[in-house]
Design a protein around this motif. Structure first.
Motif, PDB file in Angstrom:
ATOM      1  N   ILE A   1       8.959   1.040   5.160  1.00 51.73           N
ATOM      2  CA  ILE A   1       9.639   2.338   5.102  1.00 51.73           C
ATOM      3  C   ILE A   1       9.028   3.214   4.008  1.00 51.73           C
ATOM      4  N   LYS A   2       8.805   2.613   2.849  1.00 48.64           N
ATOM      5  CA  LYS A   2       8.187   3.353   1.744  1.00 48.64           C
ATOM      6  C   LYS A   2       6.775   3.800   2.108  1.00 48.64           C
ATOM      7  N   PHE A   3       6.061   2.931   2.804  1.00 46.73           N
ATOM      8  CA  PHE A   3       4.700   3.213   3.255  1.00 46.73           C
ATOM      9  C   PHE A   3       4.686   4.453   4.152  1.00 46.73           C
ATOM     10  N   GLU A   4       5.603   4.519   5.107  1.00 41.07           N
ATOM     11  CA  GLU A   4       5.653   5.658   6.016  1.00 41.07           C
ATOM     12  C   GLU A   4       6.115   6.921   5.303  1.00 41.07           C
ATOM     13  N   GLN A   5       7.058   6.771   4.370  1.00 45.48           N
ATOM     14  CA  GLN A   5       7.541   7.941   3.634  1.00 45.48           C
ATOM     15  C   GLN A   5       6.438   8.580   2.805  1.00 45.48           C
ATOM     16  N   GLU A   6       5.572   7.749   2.208  1.00 43.32           N
ATOM     17  CA  GLU A   6       4.465   8.283   1.413  1.00 43.32           C
ATOM     18  C   GLU A   6       3.577   9.185   2.267  1.00 43.32           C
ATOM     19  N   ILE A   7       3.304   8.760   3.491  1.00 46.04           N
ATOM     20  CA  ILE A   7       2.453   9.541   4.388  1.00 46.04           C
ATOM     21  C   ILE A   7       3.147  10.845   4.760  1.00 46.04           C
ATOM     22  N   VAL A   8       4.424  10.759   5.127  1.00 40.70           N
ATOM     23  CA  VAL A   8       5.172  11.950   5.560  1.00 40.70           C
ATOM     24  C   VAL A   8       5.234  12.977   4.437  1.00 40.70           C
TER      25      VAL A   8
ATOM     26  N   GLN B   1      -5.145  -1.471   5.221  1.00 45.98           N
ATOM     27  CA  GLN B   1      -5.023  -2.880   4.859  1.00 45.98           C
ATOM     28  C   GLN B   1      -3.570  -3.231   4.577  1.00 45.98           C
ATOM     29  N   ARG B   2      -2.849  -2.303   3.986  1.00 44.51           N
ATOM     30  CA  ARG B   2      -1.474  -2.580   3.585  1.00 44.51           C
ATOM     31  C   ARG B   2      -0.595  -2.926   4.781  1.00 44.51           C
ATOM     32  N   PHE B   3      -0.797  -2.228   5.891  1.00 47.23           N
ATOM     33  CA  PHE B   3       0.024  -2.520   7.068  1.00 47.23           C
ATOM     34  C   PHE B   3      -0.304  -3.898   7.623  1.00 47.23           C
ATOM     35  N   LEU B   4      -1.571  -4.281   7.563  1.00 48.65           N
ATOM     36  CA  LEU B   4      -1.944  -5.636   7.985  1.00 48.65           C
ATOM     37  C   LEU B   4      -1.308  -6.682   7.075  1.00 48.65           C
ATOM     38  N   SER B   5      -1.195  -6.346   5.799  1.00 45.20           N
ATOM     39  CA  SER B   5      -0.616  -7.317   4.860  1.00 45.20           C
ATOM     40  C   SER B   5       0.844  -7.605   5.193  1.00 45.20           C
ATOM     41  N   PHE B   6       1.548  -6.636   5.794  1.00 44.27           N
ATOM     42  CA  PHE B   6       2.928  -6.890   6.208  1.00 44.27           C
ATOM     43  C   PHE B   6       2.974  -8.045   7.214  1.00 44.27           C
ATOM     44  N   LYS B   7       2.079  -7.989   8.181  1.00 40.90           N
ATOM     45  CA  LYS B   7       2.015  -9.041   9.201  1.00 40.90           C
ATOM     46  C   LYS B   7       1.633 -10.375   8.575  1.00 40.90           C
ATOM     47  N   ARG B   8       0.643 -10.351   7.684  1.00 40.99           N
ATOM     48  CA  ARG B   8       0.191 -11.600   7.056  1.00 40.99           C
ATOM     49  C   ARG B   8       1.298 -12.224   6.209  1.00 40.99           C
ATOM     50  N   ARG B   9       2.011 -11.419   5.454  1.00 39.15           N
ATOM     51  CA  ARG B   9       3.073 -11.955   4.593  1.00 39.15           C
ATOM     52  C   ARG B   9       4.160 -12.645   5.417  1.00 39.15           C
TER      53      ARG B   9
ATOM     54  N   LEU C   1      13.621 -13.220   2.313  1.00 39.51           N
ATOM     55  CA  LEU C   1      13.290 -12.236   1.279  1.00 39.51           C
ATOM     56  C   LEU C   1      12.017 -11.479   1.638  1.00 39.51           C
ATOM     57  N   VAL C   2      11.028 -12.199   2.139  1.00 36.72           N
ATOM     58  CA  VAL C   2       9.767 -11.557   2.530  1.00 36.72           C
ATOM     59  C   VAL C   2      10.006 -10.562   3.660  1.00 36.72           C
ATOM     60  N   GLU C   3      10.811 -10.948   4.634  1.00 36.47           N
ATOM     61  CA  GLU C   3      11.066 -10.055   5.772  1.00 36.47           C
ATOM     62  C   GLU C   3      11.752  -8.776   5.321  1.00 36.47           C
ATOM     63  N   SER C   4      12.733  -8.890   4.415  1.00 32.91           N
ATOM     64  CA  SER C   4      13.412  -7.682   3.921  1.00 32.91           C
ATOM     65  C   SER C   4      12.480  -6.855   3.035  1.00 32.91           C
ATOM     66  N   SER C   5      11.654  -7.523   2.230  1.00 29.46           N
ATOM     67  CA  SER C   5      10.712  -6.804   1.368  1.00 29.46           C
ATOM     68  C   SER C   5       9.670  -6.065   2.194  1.00 29.46           C
ATOM     69  N   VAL C   6       9.186  -6.725   3.255  1.00 28.30           N
ATOM     70  CA  VAL C   6       8.201  -6.098   4.127  1.00 28.30           C
ATOM     71  C   VAL C   6       8.798  -4.864   4.801  1.00 28.30           C
TER      72      VAL C   6
END
Length: 470
Positions: free
Chosen positions: A374-381, A282-290, A364-369
């Motif tokens: 990046i943080k999202f992918e790092q957590e998985i790695v 869901q979090r990755f979808l929220s990037f697109k929605r934001r 601001l939203v684009e930079s935050s997303v």
């Protein structure tokens, strides 16, 4: 479920099954999913025709009002009348333009009861059929943007449900091992107490206890009794926490937990794990929605700072009569066309400031997303990189636990037969207890990471399938 609880010993899989079926957290996840689905259906209804019937039967009035006379003067006259109407309308919203078209049929009736000597009069008017539209121009079209955003919200809701259910499994695993550790602590403390009592009795029987040894043994037994009481309390609290979470009543019989000796081993590629997470979370979808919401806010601010036009038109048939059937006989044409506008003249920079704020917020939203991505992918790695270490730790601590247990059995025999000192015996006992705890902690670390990975990717690496497709 009843068969599962009736067992004296429950496995991790059985505890997770109970949590998913009965826990309040699982029920809340289900309720949130239903609520979000209801909101989406409500949104979809905006694009369907809306049929409505409204009216007043009757609207009665008795008053003294000023009435304009034929010569232009006004005179207060007592009036008594009832005004009734019925209107049946069919409306259809046009998402692409934000406008609306409608069909309408209307009947009006006026009962004038002021002239009581003649019994009053009744008259009718009506619009058997009229068609029209209302169309804003250069204005913010909320339907257009909602049509982009709401389907994403629905998909977020679905994926969020699966994530929440995996969180339930993760939390149940945490409480499962917390209880297991406390139960092991209790078993260790109880066994240590029995060992101390057994050794004292055997040495006393063989008359091998000096006064100093006897005092030391009594102190050991008292310490063991204290440890048993403390461990029992901790185990009871952990049992209550687990029962509460998985939805079992406090009155339900306590149960033991089996140690999950075997752990699933599978190859995990961090790149593939990130790919699964992007596809399922869901979090990755929220990037697109934001990002879309930020674009929407800019579009809205621009529309509010420009010329606002709206066009409305209607065509229909109308008639009036002293009786109901007359309004459908030889009806007359009725047309209406209106072009309205609203031009901002002076607002002291308010609209400009709103637009600048919306544009700044979009950046601001684009930079935050991007930062969150990046943080999202790092957590998985990072999580994937931990698995080989966790598996190795489980194997090592399991072997260490087996060795420590074997060493303790030898040390116990040697101590009873005065081959070693009490210090050596205590050391072997402590090493055995520590090895058992470390093994269970290693198991907990692995299984917590296992369900954390499932929650973060919504992918079943054992079965090689997306969990959102179940």
């Amino acid at each position: 479920m009843e068969n599962c609880i009736a067992q004296s010993e429950l496995s991790l899989d059985e505890i997770i099954m109970l949590a998913r079926d009965n826990s309040l957290s699982a029920q809340q996840a289900e309720n949130r999913k239903d609520n979000r689905l209801g909101n989406y259906m409500k949104f979809k209804s905006n694009f369907y025709p809306q049929l409505s019937l409204n009216g007043a039967l009757p609207d009665f009035s008795r008053s003294i009002d000023p009435v304009t006379q034929p010569d232009g003067t006004q005179k207060f006259i007592a009036r008594k009348y009832a005004n009734s109407f019925l209107r049946l309308s069919l409306n259809q919203t046009i998402a692409a333009t934000g406008g609306q078209i409608y069909l309408e049929s209307r009947i009006n009736r006026i009962d004038n009861m002021s002239d009581e000597t003649n019994g009053g009069t009744t008259s009718y008017s009506g619009q058997p059929l009229s068609i029209g539209f209302n169309q804003p121009i250069f204005t913010y079209n909320w339907l257009k943007w909602s049509k982009k955003i709401e389907p994403i919200r629905l998909e977020e809701a679905k994926k969020s449900y699966y994530e929440e259910m995996e969180w339930v499994a993760w939390k149940a695993t945490d409480l499962y091992f917390n209880l297991m550790i406390q139960q092991i602590n209790y078993r260790i403390a109880d066994k240590n107490l029995k060992n101390s009592q057994n050794i004292r009795d055997k040495k006393a029987k063989k008359q091998r206890l000096s006064e100093s040894d006897q005092l030391q043994m009594e102190l050991n037994i008292m310490k063991a009794q204290r440890d048993v009481a403390s461990a029992r309390l901790n185990a009871d609290n952990a049992m209550l926490n687990l029962k509460t979470f998985i939805g079992l009543p406090e009155s339900e019989d306590d149960f033991k937990l089996s140690i999950p000796e075997s752990i699933p081993e599978f190859e995990i590629n961090s790149g593939q794990a990130v790919k699964y997470a992007k596809r399922n979370r869901q979090r990755f979808l929220s990037f697109k929605r934001r990002k879309i919401e930020a674009e929407r806010d800019v579009a809205k601010a621009k529309a509010e700072s420009n010329l606002d036009l709206y066009l409305s038109a209607s065509f229909g048939l109308t008639q009036q009569s002293d009786y109901l059937e007359g309004i459908y006989q030889d009806p007359q044409d009725q047309q209406r066309l209106k072009l309205g506008f609203k031009i901002p003249v002076a607002d002291f920079g308010r609209r400009k400031a709103n637009l600048q704020t919306a544009i700044a917020n979009q950046k601001l939203v684009e930079s935050s997303v991007e930062q969150d991505r990046i943080k999202f992918e790092q957590e998985i790695v990072v999580l994937v990189s931990q698995f080989p270490v966790l598996i190795s730790k489980v194997k090592i601590t399991k072997k260490a636990n087996e060795i420590a247990s074997k060493r303790f059995r030898i040390a116990k025999w040697q101590y009873v037969n005065q081959k070693i000192s009490s210090t050596d015996y205590d050391m072997a006992l402590q090493e055995k207890d520590m090895a058992t705890r470390e093994y269970v902690k290693a198991l907990k670390g692995y299984w917590m990471a296992y369900y954390d990975l499932r929650m973060k990717t919504l992918y079943d690496f054992e079965a090689n399938r997306d969990m959102t497709s179940l």
